[in-house]
Enzyme design. Sequence first.
Site, PDB file in Angstrom:
ATOM      1  N   TYR A   1       0.798  -1.228   0.000  1.00  0.00           N
ATOM      2  CA  TYR A   1       0.000   0.000   0.000  1.00  0.00           C
ATOM      3  C   TYR A   1       0.829   1.275   0.000  1.00  0.00           C
ATOM      4  CZ  TYR A   1      -2.378  -3.109   3.535  1.00  0.00           C
ATOM      5  OH  TYR A   1      -2.874  -4.108   4.293  1.00  0.00           O
TER       6      TYR A   1
ATOM      7  N   CYS B   1      13.821 -10.441  -3.949  1.00  0.00           N
ATOM      8  CA  CYS B   1      13.996 -10.304  -5.389  1.00  0.00           C
ATOM      9  C   CYS B   1      12.776  -9.687  -6.065  1.00  0.00           C
ATOM     10  CB  CYS B   1      14.341 -11.659  -5.990  1.00  0.00           C
ATOM     11  SG  CYS B   1      15.814 -12.332  -5.240  1.00  0.00           S
TER      12      CYS B   1
END
Length: 437
Positions: A338, A365
């Site tokens: 968010y 990653c």
Amino acid sequence: MNFVNQNIKPLNTKINEMGNLEISGCDLVELAKKYSTPLYVMDKITLEQMATDYKEAFSSYKNTRMMYASKALMTSTVASIFYKLGFGFDVVSLGEMYILKNAGIDFSHATFNGNNKGREELVYALENNIARVSVDNFYELELLNEIALQKGKIQKILLRITPGIECHTHEYIQTGQLDSKFGFDLHMIDEAVTLIKEKYKNLDLRGLHAHIGSQIFETQVFEDEIEVLLKEIKRIKDKFNIELDEINIGGGLGITYIKSDTPPDVYKIADIIINAIKKYANLYELNEPVLYIEPGRSLVATAGVTLYTIGSSKDIQGIRKYISVDGGMADNPRPSMYNAEYFAEIANKKDDYKPETVTVAGKFCESGDILIKDIELNSPKAGDILCVYDTGAYCYSMSSNYNGVLKPAMVLINNGKSDIIVRRQTLEQLIQNDVIV
Ligand SMILES: *Cc1c(COP(=O)(O)O)cnc(C)c1O
């Protein structure tokens, strides 16, 4: 005076005589050494202060029931702390109920919430005599009645409704607006009440429930929510001759993650809520209902920090300098989910102050694995301990094993003492369900 949710840092945070950051008498660099990083740290005093403020703020409304929204942070120790302070619990899954039970807490002050509760979960809730089920939809009404009938029980329920109120928070944490997966729309309520009255004899409707969102700074939305709830109760009373006497208004009070966050304090919110109940109960000629409130974030966020060790860095001349820490989106998915913002500081002693603007990246990653964009830190170097504030809510509870990284430990600190309350995950645990065929 600042209240807990208006502070970025836990109570009793300071630089100690060693020159290190310290919370409640615990040197953060020592904690990092002793328990290794990443490490979730929960300060008991801050947590208890916020819980006590909530109780105090609502004490003038005698019919208040405080429910801790477990999904913010659920461990057996945390549950026990709230239980001892007289809190009930909002639970949303079999797992949360299981942790509650593990903590030795019965379900006589627990509400089961959720928009798609499974049969197994509902059976478990009823077998353990859960106080209330907040029924979210028609499918669940039928399923729950069937289970209650099989068990020979009359289950007390609330109806989760969508009040059609928009609050100005992130889209993913708004829940009260019309276009939401949660709850009965207002025009569905009469059909639900009719079904409960005429068909689902094993359900006992006690009240209405709503939850309008999270990390809310506005106050008017709570008054609006209470107006809608009591208006519906009045309508139901006139149409069905049933006066519901419970409202559950959910949680949602915001906290201060960064300086520009300005949440109201809990006493102000309590005043608005209590006054709104009195006003609308009076206007609609209703008895003053039992009030359930279910805060999550505001009870635990400020009490928690996460400690990381800084490793590599990358300086893209004229563009940005990245420093990487040994955790990231798997122990705190909120920034990548968010765009949540956090404040952080270097915890270990620095001989002088040399501010540098950097971006704190995680080790996972994904390019989106950024914990903090553009923050000024005091000459961050490999081996430094970084303290990220306000990670008590929705971090551990949302954590994952992405990239096969083990979940961090959590310690509870209290006046110079520290205790592990969640052990660091082990490699054996990582593969314990992994089956080779
Ligand atoms: C998430 C949730 C809460 C708690 O919300 P916070 O913003 O953490 O206070 C309370 N009630 C319900 C139904 C929820 O879904």
